[in-house]
Scaffold this active site. Structure first.
Site, PDB file in Angstrom:
ATOM      1  N   ASN A 209       0.973  -0.947   0.110  1.00  0.00           N
ATOM      2  CA  ASN A 209       0.328   0.348  -0.136  1.00  0.00           C
ATOM      3  C   ASN A 209       0.579   1.311  -0.046  1.00  0.00           C
ATOM      4  O   ASN A 209       0.661   2.065   0.088  1.00  0.00           O
ATOM      5  CB  ASN A 209      -0.817  -0.376   1.292  1.00  0.00           C
ATOM      6  CG  ASN A 209      -2.034  -0.586   0.853  1.00  0.00           C
ATOM      7  OD1 ASN A 209      -1.810  -1.392  -0.086  1.00  0.00           O
ATOM      8  ND2 ASN A 209      -2.337  -1.345   1.736  1.00  0.00           N
TER       9      ASN A 209
ATOM     10  N   ARG B  62     -17.314   0.924  -0.683  1.00  0.00           N
ATOM     11  CA  ARG B  62     -15.676   1.835  -1.674  1.00  0.00           C
ATOM     12  C   ARG B  62     -15.743   3.135  -2.358  1.00  0.00           C
ATOM     13  O   ARG B  62     -15.611   3.316  -3.314  1.00  0.00           O
ATOM     14  CB  ARG B  62     -15.089   0.957  -1.795  1.00  0.00           C
ATOM     15  CG  ARG B  62     -14.639   0.009  -1.224  1.00  0.00           C
ATOM     16  CD  ARG B  62     -13.456  -1.350  -1.436  1.00  0.00           C
ATOM     17  NE  ARG B  62     -12.387  -0.670  -0.873  1.00  0.00           N
ATOM     18  CZ  ARG B  62     -10.869  -0.568  -1.092  1.00  0.00           C
ATOM     19  NH1 ARG B  62     -10.776  -2.304  -1.651  1.00  0.00           N
ATOM     20  NH2 ARG B  62      -9.937  -0.345  -0.454  1.00  0.00           N
TER      21      ARG B  62
ATOM     22  N   ASP C 202      -6.568  -4.272   8.196  1.00  0.00           N
ATOM     23  CA  ASP C 202      -6.769  -5.623   7.062  1.00  0.00           C
ATOM     24  C   ASP C 202      -5.958  -5.960   8.014  1.00  0.00           C
ATOM     25  O   ASP C 202      -5.638  -7.272   7.566  1.00  0.00           O
ATOM     26  CB  ASP C 202      -4.970  -4.841   6.050  1.00  0.00           C
ATOM     27  CG  ASP C 202      -5.336  -3.436   5.283  1.00  0.00           C
ATOM     28  OD1 ASP C 202      -4.934  -2.713   4.434  1.00  0.00           O
ATOM     29  OD2 ASP C 202      -6.647  -3.142   5.145  1.00  0.00           O
TER      30      ASP C 202
HETATM   31  C1  EPZ Z   1      -6.663   1.810   1.628  1.00  0.00           C
HETATM   32  O1  EPZ Z   1      -7.930   1.851   0.749  1.00  0.00           O
HETATM   33  C2  EPZ Z   1      -5.701   0.852   2.057  1.00  0.00           C
HETATM   34  N1  EPZ Z   1      -6.024   0.015   0.127  1.00  0.00           N
HETATM   35  C3  EPZ Z   1      -6.634  -0.699   2.442  1.00  0.00           C
HETATM   36  O2  EPZ Z   1      -5.941  -2.064   1.914  1.00  0.00           O
HETATM   37  C4  EPZ Z   1      -7.056  -0.121   3.404  1.00  0.00           C
HETATM   38  O3  EPZ Z   1      -7.740  -1.315   4.053  1.00  0.00           O
HETATM   39  C5  EPZ Z   1      -7.460   1.633   3.807  1.00  0.00           C
HETATM   40  O4  EPZ Z   1      -7.254   1.768   2.963  1.00  0.00           O
HETATM   41  C6  EPZ Z   1      -8.160   1.325   5.304  1.00  0.00           C
HETATM   42  O5  EPZ Z   1      -6.719   1.773   5.701  1.00  0.00           O
HETATM   43  C7  EPZ Z   1      -4.549   1.004  -0.874  1.00  0.00           C
HETATM   44  O6  EPZ Z   1      -4.102   1.435  -0.048  1.00  0.00           O
HETATM   45  C8  EPZ Z   1      -4.109   0.483  -1.978  1.00  0.00           C
HETATM   46  P1  EPZ Z   1      -9.553   4.650   3.091  1.00  0.00           P
HETATM   47  P2  EPZ Z   1      -8.362   3.352   0.776  1.00  0.00           P
HETATM   48  O7  EPZ Z   1     -10.034   5.340   1.723  1.00  0.00           O
HETATM   49  O8  EPZ Z   1      -7.789   4.392   0.684  1.00  0.00           O
HETATM   50  C9  EPZ Z   1     -14.024   4.924   3.323  1.00  0.00           C
HETATM   51  C10 EPZ Z   1      -5.697  -4.084   2.070  1.00  0.00           C
HETATM   52  O9  EPZ Z   1      -6.326  -5.292   2.200  1.00  0.00           O
HETATM   53  N2  EPZ Z   1     -13.671   6.489   2.014  1.00  0.00           N
HETATM   54  O10 EPZ Z   1      -9.005   5.080   3.714  1.00  0.00           O
HETATM   55  O11 EPZ Z   1      -9.792   2.666  -0.507  1.00  0.00           O
HETATM   56  C11 EPZ Z   1     -14.092   3.962   3.476  1.00  0.00           C
HETATM   57  O12 EPZ Z   1     -15.450   3.478   2.378  1.00  0.00           O
HETATM   58  C12 EPZ Z   1      -6.256  -2.925   1.181  1.00  0.00           C
HETATM   59  O13 EPZ Z   1      -4.847  -3.743   1.545  1.00  0.00           O
HETATM   60  C13 EPZ Z   1     -15.640   7.376   1.140  1.00  0.00           C
HETATM   61  O14 EPZ Z   1     -16.070   7.232   2.221  1.00  0.00           O
HETATM   62  O15 EPZ Z   1      -9.640   2.993   2.130  1.00  0.00           O
HETATM   63  C14 EPZ Z   1     -13.950   3.687   3.830  1.00  0.00           C
HETATM   64  O16 EPZ Z   1     -15.010   3.323   4.664  1.00  0.00           O
HETATM   65  C15 EPZ Z   1      -7.945  -3.283   1.411  1.00  0.00           C
HETATM   66  N3  EPZ Z   1     -15.557   8.271   0.541  1.00  0.00           N
HETATM   67  C16 EPZ Z   1     -13.257   4.725   4.558  1.00  0.00           C
HETATM   68  O17 EPZ Z   1     -13.280   5.476   4.069  1.00  0.00           O
HETATM   69  C17 EPZ Z   1     -14.217   8.187   0.053  1.00  0.00           C
HETATM   70  O18 EPZ Z   1     -13.965   8.716  -1.438  1.00  0.00           O
HETATM   71  C18 EPZ Z   1     -11.835   4.122   4.756  1.00  0.00           C
HETATM   72  O19 EPZ Z   1     -10.688   4.234   3.451  1.00  0.00           O
HETATM   73  C19 EPZ Z   1     -12.993   7.375   0.080  1.00  0.00           C
HETATM   74  C20 EPZ Z   1     -12.921   6.405   1.382  1.00  0.00           C
END
Ligand code: EPZ
Length: 418
Positions: free
Chosen positions: A23, A122, A306
């Site tokens: 990540n 997501r 994660d």
């Molecule tokens: C990153 O995903 C990681 N992926 C994920 O790892 C990790 O679980 C996640 O961060 C949380 O730590 C990468 O870095 C490639 P977020 P990301 O935006 O950026 C909501 C793995 O297994 N949200 O921090 O997609 C979302 O729905 C993966 O390695 C919105 O509502 O996660 C979630 O509930 C899985 N609107 C929360 O925020 C948005 O525009 C956190 O998501 C963006 C996110």
């Protein structure tokens, strides 16, 4: 489709080295198009998400090269398209990170709604809201998102949620904007700090990563860089939980204990000794662990979502009852039903899973449903009595190098079929 065959019951003994963080590497690959000069990333993991990101960069006109030792070289001097290929974007959540870097480099970007693990809705509303605050024109039709950066300017932005991806995307969208942009309510993950260090090594002026307020002072251009990403804290945590489940003595090399302090705090000390020393973590596990009464996933530095599935596997053979609350993603308990096939006693209701520790798990035929859920099934199979077969392991290949190559070096009886 490939599968893992695992005969459980062996204690672990030996050392496992952790590669660069998936990540972080995926984000740094997206950021590499911010310069026309060569970017070299060291110790990258040999995983399919990195392959997919390199394919996307290739389709955009970049030259990429990956060596056996984990070195990845990107030359984006030939960057010629701002249209991220739909088929590849649907495979990879990180494709959305290219929005910010393509807008900074080419002033245009087009992407479809990204794919990735099926662990929740997501959305990308926070990404898009932040880009709009920067004056970026965004059109959305037929699933395509078209962005135009011609009139962008620096801004003071408050994120609705501390989203990792949105924080990273907005940092990359601001690097060339005149003046100072301020991002508030940012994610604090170590991968954000790694992105800041990477960009500043290229000549950017990013400050505050690791905290909730990040400032980005625009610069004219960025130069090439040779950089080693931080170790993968989730792989390190997965190995640590595996040692706790199987018993034995495991050394985790190239690991940063601080990055998984919330996990270490949840491992019962009486039966699992953990000694961080320099860039290694020594784990010595003996006997049946007490259940952890409550585990709640939170934004960093809280317990990482994660590692939730892997921790669920440990609790399924711990003594007592554990309540696991998943606060980050809506449907990240899919592995529970697969663990129950192995004898686990898990009841899921909404964002809560109640795990009643069983004496032991038993080998079974199970199916990986997502990346970390698949890793959880590997750990369960390693600790189970008997032989397990894990199907659909392409999910696991996204974030873990071939475990049939790695785990036998510490005593795990695992093979890959197909
Ligand atoms: C990153 O995903 C990681 N992926 C994920 O790892 C990790 O679980 C996640 O961060 C949380 O730590 C990468 O870095 C490639 P977020 P990301 O935006 O950026 C909501 C793995 O297994 N949200 O921090 O997609 C979302 O729905 C993966 O390695 C919105 O509502 O996660 C979630 O509930 C899985 N609107 C929360 O925020 C948005 O525009 C956190 O998501 C963006 C996110």
């Amino acid at each position: 489709m490939s599968k893992y065959i695992i005969e459980g019951g062996n204690r672990l003994r030996g050392e496992l080295d952790v590669k660069g963080a998936k990540n972080s590497v995926l984000t740094l690959l997206a950021a590499s198009v911010l310069t026309e000069e060569k970017v070299v990333l060291r110790n990258c993991p040999n995983i399919s998400d990195v392959d997919t990101m390199l394919k996307i960069l290739g389709k955009l006109g970049c030259k990429t090269q990956r060596d056996k030792d984990g070195t990845v070289i990107i030359d984006s001097s030939g960057l010629s398209s701002y249209k991220i290929p739909c088929d590849l974007a649907k495979e990879l959540r990180s494709s959305i990170f290219l929005l910010g870097s393509l807008l900074s480099r080419l002033k245009r970007a087009r992407v479809v709604y990204p794919g990735g693990c099926d662990i929740g809705l997501r959305p990308i509303d926070i990404h898009l809201a932040g880009l709009r605050e920067l004056g970026i024109k965004i059109g959305e039709k037929h699933g395509h998102i078209d962005c135009d950066c011609t009139h962008a300017r620096c801004a003071d932005i408050v994120l609705d949620l501390p989203s990792v991806g949105a924080t990273e995307n907005l940092i990359m969208a601001c690097v060339f904007l005149d003046g100072i942009s301020v991002l508030r309510n940012c994610a604090k993950e170590p991968e954000i700090v790694d992105l800041q260090n990477f960009l500043n090594a290229m000549g950017a002026k990013v400050r505050g990563a690791g905290g909730s307020v990040i400032t980005v002072e625009g610069v004219k251009s960025l130069h090439g860089v040779e950089y080693t990403p931080i170790p993968d804290r989730i792989v390190a945590g997965t190995y640590l939980i595996g040692a706790a489940m199987c018993g034995g003595e495991l050394v985790i090399g190239n690991a940063c204990a601080e990055h998984i302090s919330s996990l270490i705090a949840k491992i019962p000390k009486s039966t699992c000794k953990i000694y961080p020393r320099d860039d290694k973590i020594f784990v010595s596990s003996e006997g049946r662990h007490k259940a952890v009464p409550k585990i709640e996933t939170m934004y960093y530095p809280g317990f990482p979502t994660d590692l939730q599935a892997q921790m669920m596997a440990l609790q399924s053979i711990s003594d007592g009852t554990s309540v696991i609350v998943e606060n980050i993603f809506e449907t990240r308990f899919k592995t529970a039903s697969q663990l129950c096939k192995m004898g686990a006693d898990i009841t899921v209701s909404g964002s809560t899973a109640v795990v009643r520790g069983a004496e032991r798990l038993y080998g079974a035929q199970v199916t990986a449903t997502d990346l970390r859920g698949g890793a959880s099934l590997v750990l369960a199979a390693m600790a189970a009595q008997g032989v397990s077969e894990i199907d659909d392991i392409h999910h696991i290949d996204r974030g873990y190098e071939d475990l049939a190559e790695i785990l036998p070096t510490v005593g795990v009886r695992i093979s890959r079929v197909g």
